[in-house]
Write a protein that holds these residues in place. Structure first.
Motif, short mmCIF file in Angstrom:
data_model
loop_
_atom_site.label_atom_id
_atom_site.label_comp_id
_atom_site.label_asym_id
_atom_site.label_seq_id
_atom_site.Cartn_x
_atom_site.Cartn_y
_atom_site.Cartn_z
N LEU A 175 -59.98 -60.20 67.74
CA LEU A 175 -59.88 -61.64 67.99
C LEU A 175 -61.23 -62.29 67.72
N PHE A 176 -61.23 -63.32 66.88
CA PHE A 176 -62.45 -64.04 66.53
C PHE A 176 -62.39 -65.47 67.05
N ARG A 177 -63.54 -66.00 67.40
CA ARG A 177 -63.68 -67.40 67.80
C ARG A 177 -64.78 -68.04 67.00
N ARG A 178 -64.67 -69.32 66.72
CA ARG A 178 -65.69 -70.00 65.92
C ARG A 178 -66.72 -70.68 66.80
N ILE A 179 -68.00 -70.46 66.46
CA ILE A 179 -69.10 -71.23 67.03
C ILE A 179 -69.83 -71.85 65.85
N SER A 180 -69.68 -73.15 65.69
CA SER A 180 -70.29 -73.88 64.58
C SER A 180 -69.85 -73.27 63.26
N ASP A 181 -70.78 -72.75 62.45
CA ASP A 181 -70.46 -72.26 61.11
C ASP A 181 -70.16 -70.77 61.07
N GLU A 182 -70.05 -70.12 62.22
CA GLU A 182 -69.88 -68.68 62.23
C GLU A 182 -68.70 -68.26 63.09
N HIS A 183 -68.23 -67.05 62.79
CA HIS A 183 -67.19 -66.41 63.60
C HIS A 183 -67.84 -65.37 64.49
N VAL A 184 -67.38 -65.31 65.74
CA VAL A 184 -67.88 -64.32 66.68
C VAL A 184 -66.70 -63.48 67.16
N LEU A 185 -66.87 -62.17 67.13
CA LEU A 185 -65.84 -61.26 67.61
C LEU A 185 -65.85 -61.26 69.14
N THR A 186 -64.72 -61.63 69.77
CA THR A 186 -64.69 -61.77 71.22
C THR A 186 -63.80 -60.75 71.93
N ALA A 187 -62.90 -60.10 71.22
CA ALA A 187 -62.04 -59.08 71.85
C ALA A 187 -61.55 -58.11 70.78
N VAL A 188 -61.40 -56.84 71.16
CA VAL A 188 -60.99 -55.80 70.20
C VAL A 188 -59.99 -54.86 70.85
N GLN A 189 -58.94 -54.51 70.10
CA GLN A 189 -58.01 -53.46 70.46
C GLN A 189 -58.21 -52.36 69.40
N PRO A 190 -59.07 -51.36 69.68
CA PRO A 190 -59.46 -50.40 68.64
C PRO A 190 -58.30 -49.49 68.21
N SER A 191 -58.32 -49.11 66.94
CA SER A 191 -57.39 -48.11 66.44
C SER A 191 -57.72 -46.76 67.08
N ARG A 192 -56.71 -45.95 67.29
CA ARG A 192 -56.92 -44.62 67.86
C ARG A 192 -57.06 -43.55 66.78
N GLN A 193 -57.00 -43.97 65.53
CA GLN A 193 -57.11 -43.00 64.45
C GLN A 193 -58.58 -42.57 64.30
N PRO A 194 -58.80 -41.32 63.85
CA PRO A 194 -60.18 -40.82 63.76
C PRO A 194 -61.04 -41.59 62.77
N ILE A 195 -60.44 -42.08 61.69
CA ILE A 195 -61.16 -42.94 60.74
C ILE A 195 -60.62 -44.34 60.92
N ARG A 196 -61.48 -45.25 61.33
CA ARG A 196 -61.02 -46.60 61.66
C ARG A 196 -62.11 -47.62 61.36
N TYR A 197 -61.73 -48.88 61.40
CA TYR A 197 -62.66 -49.99 61.15
C TYR A 197 -62.77 -50.79 62.45
#
Length: 333
Positions: A175-197
């Motif tokens: 989940l991203f939120r905007r502050i002015s001209d940028e996006h900030v990552l505010t919440a993550v639900q990580p993948s459980r796979q061994p190779i992930r982003y």
């Protein structure tokens, strides 16, 4: 050894001087301080010399008036630091120069620099070099508000959606939120796979790069988008005319699809699809993204995820008045 009573009287006078300077609406002269204290000018001058040597006060070269430095009472320090941070926060990602910060706060440049140094050491502010040193807020400030961010209305309502999409796709949901001209990552639900982003909460990115940023740019008001792209054109990393034309064409395609895709745009070997979250008034209040390694998804699968993302967000209701906290963090357009 000097008389303890004289020592206490000198200390008391020094504190009186500090309190008078702190209470004054503007820098004060030696004569004004002596008159307010009912003391002789030489006595007050010696006190001021000591305080200046110990860096409690600062004498302006322009008019020889005295003001507090960054080293002062706790109350004065907090007031000046908060004043400085408000001015820096209002400058967005471009930042402000030392001269601009001094003008915006009403403090001397030397005082501003003294306040900036510990903020820089602790990573609260950072330098954005565009031909000169310009100071801006660092994403580290999110460490202080992460617990509150995690409990705001938007995140609370989207957690079930993020968990469901994570289970269906086995990929990372962000989940991203905007502050002015940028996006900030505010919440993550990580993948459980061994190779992930997966990225860290608090990381931030320019809006013109990546699926999440483009999903936001495509749906904000034309006035806001024009201002953001104009400011982008003034930076050292500004796209040329052909790149800007391609960006505008891509944003139009995002509007038609209602989701954006990105392959290796910010991170080589990483792919993402993103769609905007709307509040009850139709305004973009966040962006949800599915992120994964590129080798694990085909072009067809990527667009299927985009459609699933749009469908999942259609039933999410975000009150139009539920974003007051975040709006308070964001510089006004």
């Amino acid at each position: 050894m000097s008389d303890p009573k004289n020592q206490l009287r000198t200390l008391s006078r020094g504190l009186d001087v500090l309190e008078l300077i702190e209470a004054a609406p503007a820098p004060v002269s030696l004569t004004e301080l002596a008159r307010q204290m009912g003391e002789s000018t030489p006595i007050v001058f010696r006190i001021l010399q000591t305080l200046e040597e110990r860096k409690y006060v600062y004498r302006r070269e322009s008019d020889k008036r005295y003001t507090l430095s960054g080293r002062q009472s706790a109350r004065g320090t907090v007031f000046r630091v908060m004043t400085l941070l408000r001015v820096i926060a209002g400058s967005a990602s471009r930042g402000r120069s030392l001269t601009e910060l001094a003008s915006g706060t009403g403090f001397e440049a030397a005082v501003v620099q003294e306040l900036l140094d510990p903020l820089m050491e602790r990573g609260i502010v950072e330098v954005n070099r565009l031909g000169e040193d310009r100071w801006r807020m660092s994403a580290k400030v999110l460490e202080f508000v992460r617990p509150l961010l995690a409990e705001n209305d938007l995140t609370t309502q989207l957690i079930p959606v993020m968990e469901r999409l994570g289970a269906e796709t086995s990929e990372t949901i962000s989940l991203f939120r905007r502050i002015s001209d940028e996006h900030v990552l505010t919440a993550v639900q990580p993948s459980r796979q061994p190779i992930r982003y997966v990225m860290e909460v608090g990381e931030r990115f320019p809006l013109h790069l990546g699926a999440a940023g483009k999903a936001e740019l495509a749906f904000i008001s034309s006035e806001q988008k024009a201002r953001i792209l104009q400011r982008l054109g003034e930076t050292s990393s500004a796209p040329d005319k052909d790149q800007m034309d391609r960006l505008n064409a891509e944003l139009e395609l995002v509007r038609q699809r209602r989701y954006a895709v990105s392959v290796g745009e910010r991170v080589e070997g990483a792919t993402a699809v993103a769609s905007p979250v709307r509040d009850a008034a139709g305004a973009v209040c966040g962006v949800l993204s599915i992120m994964m390694p590129s080798f694990r998804v085909s072009d067809e699968q990527l667009h299927q995820m985009g459609e699933a993302l749009v469908s999942a967000l259609q039933n999410v209701f975000i009150p139009a008045t539920g974003e007051q906290f975040w709006q308070g963090l964001s510089p006004k357009e």
